[in-house]
Design a protein around this motif. Sequence first.
Motif, PDB file in Angstrom:
ATOM      1  N   TRP A  45      34.476 -45.737  43.855  1.00  0.00           N
ATOM      2  CA  TRP A  45      33.085 -46.830  44.994  1.00  0.00           C
ATOM      3  C   TRP A  45      34.277 -46.385  46.466  1.00  0.00           C
ATOM      4  O   TRP A  45      33.059 -45.129  46.960  1.00  0.00           O
ATOM      5  N   ASP A  59      26.823 -42.717  47.913  1.00  0.00           N
ATOM      6  CA  ASP A  59      26.147 -43.864  47.349  1.00  0.00           C
ATOM      7  C   ASP A  59      25.394 -44.432  48.695  1.00  0.00           C
ATOM      8  O   ASP A  59      24.602 -45.801  47.971  1.00  0.00           O
ATOM      9  N   ALA A  96      22.160 -42.672  48.599  1.00  0.00           N
ATOM     10  CA  ALA A  96      21.849 -42.748  47.823  1.00  0.00           C
ATOM     11  C   ALA A  96      20.711 -44.515  47.588  1.00  0.00           C
ATOM     12  O   ALA A  96      19.631 -44.176  47.181  1.00  0.00           O
ATOM     13  N   SER A  97      21.903 -45.213  47.760  1.00  0.00           N
ATOM     14  CA  SER A  97      21.211 -46.799  48.149  1.00  0.00           C
ATOM     15  C   SER A  97      19.996 -46.897  48.914  1.00  0.00           C
ATOM     16  O   SER A  97      19.726 -47.809  48.508  1.00  0.00           O
ATOM     17  N   ASN A 143      18.214 -41.946  42.370  1.00  0.00           N
ATOM     18  CA  ASN A 143      19.584 -42.932  42.264  1.00  0.00           C
ATOM     19  C   ASN A 143      19.733 -40.916  42.083  1.00  0.00           C
ATOM     20  O   ASN A 143      20.883 -41.111  43.040  1.00  0.00           O
ATOM     21  N   ALA A 187      23.735 -40.158  44.229  1.00  0.00           N
ATOM     22  CA  ALA A 187      24.578 -40.876  44.040  1.00  0.00           C
ATOM     23  C   ALA A 187      25.800 -40.847  42.854  1.00  0.00           C
ATOM     24  O   ALA A 187      25.302 -39.882  42.131  1.00  0.00           O
ATOM     25  N   SER A 205      25.748 -47.385  44.142  1.00  0.00           N
ATOM     26  CA  SER A 205      24.554 -47.038  44.483  1.00  0.00           C
ATOM     27  C   SER A 205      23.652 -47.980  44.261  1.00  0.00           C
ATOM     28  O   SER A 205      23.056 -48.550  45.177  1.00  0.00           O
ATOM     29  N   HIS A 223      21.746 -50.758  46.623  1.00  0.00           N
ATOM     30  CA  HIS A 223      20.261 -51.095  46.539  1.00  0.00           C
ATOM     31  C   HIS A 223      19.953 -52.526  46.462  1.00  0.00           C
ATOM     32  O   HIS A 223      19.284 -52.960  47.124  1.00  0.00           O
TER      33      HIS A 223
END
Length: 536
Positions: free
Chosen positions: A24, A31, A34-35, A333, A338, A343, A347
Amino acid sequence: MKNTIEATLPTPPGEGWLAGLLGWRRHAAADFLASVVVFLVALPLCMGIAIASGVPPALGIITGIVGGLVVGVFAGSPLLVSGPAAGLAVLNWELVQRHGLIALGPVVAMAGLMQMAAGSFRLGQWFRAVSPAVIHGMLAGIGVSIVAAQLFIMLDLKPLGNGLTNLLGFPAALADAAAGLTEARPAGSAHLAALVGLATIALMLAWGRFAPASMRLVPAPLVAVIGGALLAMGLNLPIRYVDVPSNLLEGVQLTTAGALLGVFDGPLLMAAMAIAFIASAETLLSAVAVDKLHNGPRTRYSRELFAQGVGNALCGLLGALPMTGVIARSSANVQAGARSRGSTILHGTWLLLFVSLLPFVLRHVPIASLAAVLVVIGCKLINPRDIVKLAHFGKVELGIYLVTLATIVATDLLDGVMLGIGLAFAKLLYDLLHLEAALQLKAGGRQALLTLSGTATFVRLPKLAAVLDKVPHDVELHVNVRDLGYIDPACLELLEEWGERHRATGGSVVLEWETLVAKYRRRDRRTRQAFEPAGG
């Protein structure tokens, strides 16, 4: 080979979590971006699917939050996004209409427990073993039912019933709405809601086709809903808008232990089993599709199934909608870049923060706009390519597809799926028991041709024996087994013994030995010798 060996080695305790956290951190920027994209896609869909299910929009948002914050942590498919799914909207609606909103939580919680049990017993792969004709027929039936219901909601009207009832009743509702364009009807708003819905559909389709390349990451449903909201606000239209509580917890209806035990009543238990089965199949099929979109870690199906069960059990306890892994949000995603489960988790965080801090924004969203988004999504579920693909496999597969679709539209989702699965098993049973044995005597009476097709098992041995008994003693018999799917030891032994007797009476046998061996997958020298002297 090295990757295969490494994949089978056990993970030291704690190393999986540590690797995940480090991953992460490495992919935090990708991420994060993308989130945001997934959040923008998920927000209108969570509300729209809730409305399609006949429940308050807040219950769909709660499911989206749980799908991100809880399922995202445990998921076996790191890039798969979970939340309320259009595929369950029809079943949710039927459940709420028949048993009331109070039954939703216990049924969803029981479905989650079933999924957890299935995941614990490593049954994840088995949920993928469903005939494609049934899956595609189910999706198409859901699509037709969603469109038929959402067309009414797009007119600010209540659906009449199942898909067939809605389809038959919609022309009259549409004519009534069209009359509002030329008549002054202060009490009616169907025509105004329809205009907002049509504008939303036009925006969604136009954005998907003509959006600038630099703006493609902005999801079409979000653009369309914003456009519909601005139109309704600008004209101050007296239509229905989303009703979201200032405090999201106000929409929570906790499920009690007594209510959960009440699920063991027949109809509710069947509904829970249907949700568990359909949610699991849709999730794992979506996971397969997502795996094809990226080169990262592959899906661990049983773990994903267990994670979905945890999410649905929690959603059920909160009285929210059931969830599945959904391909639309998951593909967004992946396309947004991601790299890890971060991600998906983020979200869910954005959903929680948005509805907690800015609920008043959602109250400006017309329900007709959300219904219009689902009309487009429902149409996409009806994929003509599926019909063409199934037609290549034969009329029976196409028939199973059409029967599944028609039954879902005419009755309900559970009946359609069960009938489709039943027909698929009936076809399988027919294929296992069906054997065609055609004998032809050629001119002159010195040669004969025996053509075998289907499956030669001990169940059809009497039929094969009866055909062999009709072969004259002194002919050269050619046996064509190219269309034979399988032959078991009983029928193979019958052919062997009959061939020896036929040779003893002056006849001969010509048989493609290698082809027959491929059907049985066994090389036996004695059996081979029974045919080779005459047939080669």
